[in-house]
Design an enzyme around this catalytic site. Structure first.
Site, PDB file in Angstrom:
ATOM      1  N   PRO A  23      53.080 -14.125 -45.964  1.00 14.22           N
ATOM      2  CA  PRO A  23      52.279 -14.060 -47.195  1.00 14.22           C
ATOM      3  C   PRO A  23      53.135 -14.360 -48.424  1.00 14.22           C
ATOM      4  O   PRO A  23      54.255 -13.859 -48.541  1.00 14.22           O
ATOM      5  CB  PRO A  23      51.778 -12.606 -47.215  1.00 14.22           C
ATOM      6  N   CYS A  25      52.591 -14.528 -52.619  1.00 17.00           N
ATOM      7  CA  CYS A  25      51.852 -14.448 -53.873  1.00 17.00           C
ATOM      8  C   CYS A  25      52.004 -15.749 -54.648  1.00 17.00           C
ATOM      9  O   CYS A  25      53.115 -16.280 -54.758  1.00 17.00           O
ATOM     10  CB  CYS A  25      52.431 -13.352 -54.764  1.00 17.00           C
ATOM     11  N   GLN A 100      46.931 -10.736 -46.029  1.00 16.74           N
ATOM     12  CA  GLN A 100      47.612  -9.480 -46.320  1.00 16.74           C
ATOM     13  C   GLN A 100      46.830  -8.742 -47.404  1.00 16.74           C
ATOM     14  O   GLN A 100      46.690  -9.243 -48.522  1.00 16.74           O
ATOM     15  CB  GLN A 100      49.043  -9.724 -46.801  1.00 16.74           C
ATOM     16  N   TYR A 182      55.414  -1.532 -52.682  1.00 19.79           N
ATOM     17  CA  TYR A 182      54.035  -1.405 -53.159  1.00 19.79           C
ATOM     18  C   TYR A 182      53.401  -0.121 -52.621  1.00 19.79           C
ATOM     19  O   TYR A 182      54.064   0.671 -51.943  1.00 19.79           O
ATOM     20  CB  TYR A 182      53.261  -2.696 -52.824  1.00 19.79           C
ATOM     21  N   ARG A 230      52.887  -4.879 -42.322  1.00 22.27           N
ATOM     22  CA  ARG A 230      54.254  -5.201 -42.748  1.00 22.27           C
ATOM     23  C   ARG A 230      54.896  -3.943 -43.274  1.00 22.27           C
ATOM     24  O   ARG A 230      54.324  -3.249 -44.121  1.00 22.27           O
ATOM     25  CB  ARG A 230      54.244  -6.291 -43.811  1.00 22.27           C
ATOM     26  N   ARG A 324      59.955 -18.894 -47.754  1.00 22.59           N
ATOM     27  CA  ARG A 324      60.536 -19.950 -48.576  1.00 22.59           C
ATOM     28  C   ARG A 324      60.788 -21.227 -47.792  1.00 22.59           C
ATOM     29  O   ARG A 324      60.601 -22.336 -48.323  1.00 22.59           O
ATOM     30  CB  ARG A 324      61.830 -19.444 -49.231  1.00 22.59           C
TER      31      ARG A 324
HETATM   32  C1  LIG Z   1      56.822 -17.048 -53.582  1.00 18.32           C
HETATM   33  C2  LIG Z   1      56.890 -15.834 -52.736  1.00 18.32           C
HETATM   34  C3  LIG Z   1      55.838 -14.937 -52.735  1.00 18.32           C
HETATM   35  C4  LIG Z   1      55.851 -13.810 -51.909  1.00 18.32           C
HETATM   36  N1  LIG Z   1      54.750 -13.002 -51.841  1.00 18.32           N
HETATM   37  C5  LIG Z   1      54.686 -12.022 -50.897  1.00 18.32           C
HETATM   38  C6  LIG Z   1      53.472 -11.353 -50.628  1.00 18.32           C
HETATM   39  O1  LIG Z   1      52.400 -11.690 -51.139  1.00 18.32           O
HETATM   40  N2  LIG Z   1      53.507 -10.335 -49.736  1.00 18.32           N
HETATM   41  C7  LIG Z   1      54.654  -9.990 -49.059  1.00 18.32           C
HETATM   42  O2  LIG Z   1      54.634  -9.045 -48.261  1.00 18.32           O
HETATM   43  N3  LIG Z   1      55.797 -10.665 -49.260  1.00 18.32           N
HETATM   44  C8  LIG Z   1      55.827 -11.689 -50.125  1.00 18.32           C
HETATM   45  N4  LIG Z   1      56.964 -12.444 -50.254  1.00 18.32           N
HETATM   46  C9  LIG Z   1      58.070 -12.203 -49.331  1.00 18.32           C
HETATM   47  C10 LIG Z   1      57.976 -13.148 -48.126  1.00 18.32           C
HETATM   48  O3  LIG Z   1      56.762 -12.944 -47.402  1.00 18.32           O
HETATM   49  C11 LIG Z   1      59.169 -12.981 -47.181  1.00 18.32           C
HETATM   50  O4  LIG Z   1      59.123 -11.691 -46.616  1.00 18.32           O
HETATM   51  C12 LIG Z   1      60.500 -13.174 -47.900  1.00 18.32           C
HETATM   52  O5  LIG Z   1      60.457 -14.271 -48.788  1.00 18.32           O
HETATM   53  C13 LIG Z   1      61.622 -13.395 -46.905  1.00 18.32           C
HETATM   54  O6  LIG Z   1      61.337 -14.484 -46.063  1.00 18.32           O
HETATM   55  P1  LIG Z   1      61.975 -15.950 -46.333  1.00 18.32           P
HETATM   56  O7  LIG Z   1      63.479 -15.779 -46.328  1.00 18.32           O
HETATM   57  O8  LIG Z   1      61.479 -16.781 -45.159  1.00 18.32           O
HETATM   58  O9  LIG Z   1      61.486 -16.441 -47.632  1.00 18.32           O
HETATM   59  C14 LIG Z   1      56.975 -13.544 -51.095  1.00 18.32           C
HETATM   60  C15 LIG Z   1      58.059 -14.437 -51.135  1.00 18.32           C
HETATM   61  C16 LIG Z   1      58.018 -15.571 -51.916  1.00 18.32           C
HETATM   62  C17 LIG Z   1      59.182 -16.529 -51.867  1.00 18.32           C
END
Ligand SMILES: Cc1cc2nc3c(=O)[nH]c(=O)nc-3n(C[C@H](O)[C@H](O)[C@H](O)COP(=O)(O)O)c2cc1C
Length: 370
Positions: A23, A25, A100, A182, A230, A324
């Site tokens: 997920p 945002c 989510q 949260y 999560r 990402r």
């Molecule tokens: C732009 C962006 C928005 C995110 N929004 C959420 C979200 O809505 N809910 C959530 O649990 N984590 C959110 N995260 C965290 C990611 O889901 C993920 O757990 C975190 O970026 C680590 O994974 P990655 O290294 O693959 O980016 C967000 C991360 C990014 C980069």
């Protein structure tokens, strides 16, 4: 035979591979309603090759939004705005769609990250956040209002009502948010939860409200569709929520037939000291899986196909979630399948992109012209 590209069953949902788009945002909604940005973003990532796409944190009530731009699903207008987005994904992609659910608790009323992410004061158009206790996220910030029993019942009902809306939209799965500082994580963590009633103090008490919300969501969503969660496995702060407590929490969730636990970390305190590195949260997912046998997802700095393959093949986690890495390469799943010998579903409009060295990448495809 790739482990990452092997199927997995979550309740009634059959997934062709072990990859989820995490997920993310977008901070781009108005009044919680999806718009052209969400249409483009979600349709784009629905073609990533991941078997499941998880819609961003979606607020169950307006005051539970992190920022004024957060997506919501608390009223008919929010539901109507998501409808064409989901319809388009269904038309062009075979990905499963999860959502989510979200409530920011004391971290609500924040500026978007690109505007600094700080608390928006009431005088500047912010709103009064509510949390487990009257303890601000950051020293010196305005104090959140502590929930009374009626407030907790309202939020529990809001989660269930949103789950019913999600079911009506035809979503395949839901994820309950107990991470990143949260609301439900705030209840779990002794850093944010200073209550002296049945929702605070002992581990059993701190888990009570998150478990009640999980039960409410589970009961409101069709029995054949999976509901996961999560969790932040640790707070990265001395005296905070930790791995042994996460494992106890996972045991309680297992008793309630949870379908997966996605294991992240941190977010409840600005004092956190995170040890970042490739796959840095994988050991937490592994610990939860080994202790409880619950289906787990690993997330966090998983960027390479071989790295993801190793996590699943070695049994550290059942699935991986990428955030990402998917924004950077929205066809990550295709490229991973090409590297690992997997197969992905691709719409016919894009079949001609299959590399000549990868004859089976898109499965059986035919293409004729005259
Ligand atoms: C732009 C962006 C928005 C995110 N929004 C959420 C979200 O809505 N809910 C959530 O649990 N984590 C959110 N995260 C965290 C990611 O889901 C993920 O757990 C975190 O970026 C680590 O994974 P990655 O290294 O693959 O980016 C967000 C991360 C990014 C980069």
């Amino acid at each position: 035979m790739s482990a990452l590209f092997s199927p997995i069953q979550l309740r009634g949902l059959a997934l062709k591979n072990r990859i989820m788009v995490a997920p993310m945002c977008q901070y781009s909604a108005l009044n919680g309603e999806a718009n052209d940005w969400h249409f483009t973003h979600i349709n784009n990532l629905a073609l990533s090759g991941a078997a499941m796409f998880c819609i961003e944190a979606t607020a169950v009530e307006a005051i539970g939004r992190i920022t004024p731009g957060c997506l919501g699903l608390w009223n008919d207008a929010c539901e109507a705005a998501l409808k064409p987005v989901i319809a388009s994904v269904r038309k062009h992609s075979k990905t499963a769609i999860a959502m989510q659910l979200a409530h920011a608790g004391r971290k609500a009323s924040s500026h978007t990250p690109w505007d600094g992410g700080q608390l928006i004061p009431l005088a500047d158009g912010g709103w009064q956040p509510e949390g487990p206790s009257a303890v601000p996220h950051k020293d010196g910030e305005a104090t959140p209002r502590a929930f009374d029993e009626a407030g907790l019942a309202r939020v529990r009902d809001a989660f269930a009502a949103t789950a019913r809306r999600a079911a009506r939209l035809g979503l395949d799965a839901l994820a309950v948010p107990c991470a990143h500082g949260y609301l439900l994580h705030q209840f779990l963590s002794p850093i944010a939860n200073r209550r002296s009633d049945q929702y605070g103090g002992s581990l059993q008490n701190r888990m009570r409200f998150p478990l009640e919300v999980f039960e409410a969501v589970r009961a409101a969503f069709p029995a054949d569709r999976p509901v996961g969660l999560r969790v932040s496995a640790i707070d990265w702060v001395e005296g905070g929520w930790d791995l042994p407590q996460t494992i106890e929490f996972a045991r309680e969730l297992k008793k309630r037939d949870i379908d997966w636990i996605d294991v992240s970390s941190g977010g409840v305190s600005p004092l956190q000291k995170i040890a970042l590195g490739p796959g840095y949260q994988v050991p937490f997912a592994q610990a939860v899986r080994e202790a409880t046998g619950v289906t787990t997802m690993a997330v966090g700095l998983i960027t390479e196909p071989k790295q993801a393959e190793e996590i699943v093949a070695s049994g550290k986690a059942d699935m991986v979630a990428l955030a990402r890495g998917m924004l950077y390469d929205p066809r990550w799943g295709w490229h991973a399948a090409a590297e690992l010998g997997g197969q992905v579903d691709v719409p016919p409009q894009y079949w001609r992109s299959q590399p000549s060295t990868q004859k089976a990448l898109f499965g059986t495809t035919t293409f004729g012209t005259r």
